[in-house]
Design a protein around this motif. Structure first.
Motif, PDB file in Angstrom:
ATOM      1  N   TRP A 237      69.971  65.083  85.254  1.00 31.28           N
ATOM      2  CA  TRP A 237      69.621  66.327  85.928  1.00 31.28           C
ATOM      3  C   TRP A 237      69.627  67.460  84.906  1.00 31.28           C
ATOM      4  O   TRP A 237      70.396  67.427  83.946  1.00 31.28           O
ATOM      5  N   TYR A 238      68.815  68.472  85.124  1.00 26.49           N
ATOM      6  CA  TYR A 238      68.715  69.567  84.160  1.00 26.49           C
ATOM      7  C   TYR A 238      68.465  70.877  84.888  1.00 26.49           C
ATOM      8  O   TYR A 238      67.900  70.904  85.994  1.00 26.49           O
ATOM      9  N   SER A 239      68.887  71.973  84.274  1.00 29.12           N
ATOM     10  CA  SER A 239      68.661  73.299  84.861  1.00 29.12           C
ATOM     11  C   SER A 239      67.220  73.713  84.588  1.00 29.12           C
ATOM     12  O   SER A 239      66.836  73.970  83.452  1.00 29.12           O
ATOM     13  N   GLU A 240      66.436  73.775  85.641  1.00 23.91           N
ATOM     14  CA  GLU A 240      64.999  73.980  85.477  1.00 23.91           C
ATOM     15  C   GLU A 240      64.638  75.408  85.096  1.00 23.91           C
ATOM     16  O   GLU A 240      63.509  75.671  84.695  1.00 23.91           O
ATOM     17  N   ARG A 241      65.570  76.320  85.165  1.00 24.06           N
ATOM     18  CA  ARG A 241      65.284  77.691  84.748  1.00 24.06           C
ATOM     19  C   ARG A 241      65.288  77.817  83.226  1.00 24.06           C
ATOM     20  O   ARG A 241      64.624  78.681  82.663  1.00 24.06           O
ATOM     21  N   GLU A 242      66.030  76.946  82.545  1.00 25.49           N
ATOM     22  CA  GLU A 242      66.152  77.032  81.089  1.00 25.49           C
ATOM     23  C   GLU A 242      65.436  75.909  80.341  1.00 25.49           C
ATOM     24  O   GLU A 242      65.105  76.063  79.160  1.00 25.49           O
ATOM     25  N   LEU A 243      65.199  74.767  80.993  1.00 38.33           N
ATOM     26  CA  LEU A 243      64.697  73.583  80.299  1.00 38.33           C
ATOM     27  C   LEU A 243      63.471  73.003  81.003  1.00 38.33           C
ATOM     28  O   LEU A 243      63.334  73.110  82.227  1.00 38.33           O
ATOM     29  N   ARG A 244      62.617  72.344  80.200  1.00 41.49           N
ATOM     30  CA  ARG A 244      61.461  71.627  80.732  1.00 41.49           C
ATOM     31  C   ARG A 244      61.389  70.251  80.063  1.00 41.49           C
ATOM     32  O   ARG A 244      61.380  70.168  78.829  1.00 41.49           O
ATOM     33  N   PRO A 245      61.311  69.159  80.826  1.00 43.64           N
ATOM     34  CA  PRO A 245      61.139  67.835  80.217  1.00 43.64           C
ATOM     35  C   PRO A 245      59.741  67.693  79.626  1.00 43.64           C
ATOM     36  O   PRO A 245      58.752  68.029  80.277  1.00 43.64           O
ATOM     37  N   VAL A 246      59.661  67.208  78.399  1.00 44.03           N
ATOM     38  CA  VAL A 246      58.362  66.997  77.764  1.00 44.03           C
ATOM     39  C   VAL A 246      58.153  65.538  77.381  1.00 44.03           C
ATOM     40  O   VAL A 246      57.093  65.170  76.875  1.00 44.03           O
ATOM     41  N   GLY A 247      59.146  64.700  77.642  1.00 42.35           N
ATOM     42  CA  GLY A 247      59.013  63.277  77.350  1.00 42.35           C
ATOM     43  C   GLY A 247      60.133  62.507  78.018  1.00 42.35           C
ATOM     44  O   GLY A 247      61.245  63.015  78.165  1.00 42.35           O
ATOM     45  N   ARG A 248      59.830  61.287  78.457  1.00 41.39           N
ATOM     46  CA  ARG A 248      60.818  60.434  79.112  1.00 41.39           C
ATOM     47  C   ARG A 248      60.676  59.007  78.602  1.00 41.39           C
ATOM     48  O   ARG A 248      59.582  58.581  78.228  1.00 41.39           O
ATOM     49  N   SER A 249      61.773  58.268  78.621  1.00 43.03           N
ATOM     50  CA  SER A 249      61.730  56.859  78.239  1.00 43.03           C
ATOM     51  C   SER A 249      61.007  56.043  79.307  1.00 43.03           C
ATOM     52  O   SER A 249      60.956  56.417  80.481  1.00 43.03           O
ATOM     53  N   ASN A 250      60.444  54.932  78.876  1.00 40.49           N
ATOM     54  CA  ASN A 250      59.764  54.008  79.785  1.00 40.49           C
ATOM     55  C   ASN A 250      60.826  53.222  80.549  1.00 40.49           C
ATOM     56  O   ASN A 250      61.620  52.493  79.955  1.00 40.49           O
ATOM     57  N   MET A 251      60.851  53.373  81.858  1.00 45.24           N
ATOM     58  CA  MET A 251      61.875  52.720  82.682  1.00 45.24           C
ATOM     59  C   MET A 251      61.326  51.532  83.455  1.00 45.24           C
ATOM     60  O   MET A 251      61.900  51.134  84.473  1.00 45.24           O
ATOM     61  N   ARG A 252      60.258  50.934  82.968  1.00 43.09           N
ATOM     62  CA  ARG A 252      59.704  49.750  83.635  1.00 43.09           C
ATOM     63  C   ARG A 252      60.757  48.649  83.703  1.00 43.09           C
ATOM     64  O   ARG A 252      61.463  48.375  82.733  1.00 43.09           O
ATOM     65  N   SER A 253      60.889  48.042  84.854  1.00 44.10           N
ATOM     66  CA  SER A 253      61.899  47.004  85.055  1.00 44.10           C
ATOM     67  C   SER A 253      61.671  45.835  84.103  1.00 44.10           C
ATOM     68  O   SER A 253      60.520  45.437  83.867  1.00 44.10           O
ATOM     69  N   PRO A 254      62.750  45.269  83.537  1.00 43.84           N
ATOM     70  CA  PRO A 254      62.602  44.122  82.634  1.00 43.84           C
ATOM     71  C   PRO A 254      62.002  42.928  83.371  1.00 43.84           C
ATOM     72  O   PRO A 254      62.142  42.787  84.596  1.00 43.84           O
ATOM     73  N   SER A 255      61.370  42.064  82.620  1.00 40.30           N
ATOM     74  CA  SER A 255      60.734  40.885  83.221  1.00 40.30           C
ATOM     75  C   SER A 255      61.741  39.792  83.556  1.00 40.30           C
ATOM     76  O   SER A 255      61.417  38.845  84.267  1.00 40.30           O
ATOM     77  N   ARG A 256      62.975  39.923  83.037  1.00 37.87           N
ATOM     78  CA  ARG A 256      64.038  38.971  83.363  1.00 37.87           C
ATOM     79  C   ARG A 256      65.352  39.742  83.471  1.00 37.87           C
ATOM     80  O   ARG A 256      65.457  40.875  83.009  1.00 37.87           O
ATOM     81  N   GLN A 257      66.339  39.099  84.078  1.00 38.21           N
ATOM     82  CA  GLN A 257      67.610  39.800  84.276  1.00 38.21           C
ATOM     83  C   GLN A 257      68.292  40.070  82.935  1.00 38.21           C
ATOM     84  O   GLN A 257      68.097  39.350  81.960  1.00 38.21           O
ATOM     85  N   ILE A 258      69.036  41.139  82.891  1.00 35.52           N
ATOM     86  CA  ILE A 258      69.765  41.534  81.687  1.00 35.52           C
ATOM     87  C   ILE A 258      71.243  41.663  82.030  1.00 35.52           C
ATOM     88  O   ILE A 258      71.604  41.754  83.202  1.00 35.52           O
ATOM     89  N   PRO A 259      72.122  41.620  81.012  1.00 33.20           N
ATOM     90  CA  PRO A 259      71.863  41.664  79.567  1.00 33.20           C
ATOM     91  C   PRO A 259      71.273  40.357  79.021  1.00 33.20           C
ATOM     92  O   PRO A 259      71.428  39.299  79.610  1.00 33.20           O
ATOM     93  N   ASP A 260      70.616  40.511  77.865  1.00 28.84           N
ATOM     94  CA  ASP A 260      70.085  39.369  77.136  1.00 28.84           C
ATOM     95  C   ASP A 260      70.137  39.709  75.647  1.00 28.84           C
ATOM     96  O   ASP A 260      70.845  40.623  75.241  1.00 28.84           O
TER      97      ASP A 260
END
Length: 282
Positions: A237-260
């Motif tokens: 979470w971030y304070s939207e009055r002071e900050l703007r997200p310009v990039g995010r990590s790829n959160m696509r679900s893994p193809s198999r269960q983790i950890p591995d």
């Protein structure tokens, strides 16, 4: 108690006091009742030194063996804490608060353990809100992140009156400041000056409050995947009055269960790049 780690890039940030007037570095963590050199300290001194590593002091309506309930505070060994630190961004001189948590698991916050399932985690979020509102002044940026042990659907449920596990009509409302407006859910908190502090979810456009969460085969996303779940339980979470997200990590679900071999945990790391909003400088 669960440990909380807060790290920062020293080339870009330095630690500051908890107000613009206080420039002395803060002690973030130390063994209870001891100073940095190992000597004993008074309770008052320990509270001052640990003021940004706060006990969440969870209370719950615990289920007893006979099926009745009793309200009490959790044992110290079972309670969680929140870590808060005020940094200064060296290039701009602007302050940034980092708030880190690891909320209670459902093993101590479900219908099998307490009268109002979710009351412990909702109470933890309310306690964190209280600490932020006690410390953070107007105009200072906040990033609040951690493992909430709570799906996006359950997070919405926790913000509403909680239903009793015994089937009764009594409910419990624990207000941690979550509001839904125009299809967006935000944390509406206050600053220590009683100003507005609105925190937005940096990954709301990814998890879509449940619609974007699911297995790899469906092309969906998660923050945790193992033999028993594919779910979104971690947040930034971030304070939207002071900050703007310009990039995010790829959160696509893994193809198999983790950890591995390539994932050391059953959680995926969440990474967000922010830029400062210039209007917040005014």
């Amino acid at each position: 108690p669960q440990g909380i780690g807060v790290f920062w890039r020293r080339s870009l940030f330095e630690m500051s006091g908890n107000s613009p007037e206080d420039t002395q570095p803060m002690v973030l963590e130390m063994e209870v009742c001891q100073s940095l050199d190992g000597s004993e300290r008074s309770t008052e001194q320990v509270q001052q030194l640990n003021k940004l590593n706060a006990d969440l002091e969870e209370g719950w309506h615990r289920r007893l063996a006979d099926g009745t309930f009793v309200y009490e505070q959790m044992d110290v060994a079972d309670r969680r804490n929140v870590g808060l630190v005020r940094l200064v961004h060296k290039p701009s001189g602007r302050p940034l608060w980092l708030v880190a948590c690891h909320l209670m698991t459902t093993s101590r916050d479900s219908a099998s353990t307490n009268r109002f399932p979710g009351e412990v985690r909702a109470g933890e979020l309310r306690r964190i809100r209280e600490e932020v509102e006690r410390l953070v002044p107007d105009g200072e940026a906040v990033v609040f992140a951690g493992d909430f042990n709570t799906s996006v659907q359950d997070l919405l449920r926790l913000s509403a009156p909680l239903q009793s596990a015994d089937g009764g009509k009594e409910t419990l409302h624990v207000d941690f400041g979550m509001r839904q407006e125009e299809g967006a859910s935000q944390l509406h908190w206050r600053t220590r000056n009683d100003g507005d502090l609105t925190l937005a979810d940096a990954f709301a456009e990814v998890h879509l409050w449940g619609a974007g969460v699911g297995p790899h085969g469906d092309g969906k996303n998660c923050t945790s995947s193992n033999a028993s779940r594919v779910d979104w339980i971690d947040y930034v979470w971030y304070s939207e009055r002071e900050l703007r997200p310009v990039g995010r990590s790829n959160m696509r679900s893994p193809s198999r269960q983790i950890p591995d071999r390539t994932h050391a945990s059953d959680h995926l790391p969440l990474v967000v790049a922010f830029e400062w909003l210039e209007q917040a400088l005014a």
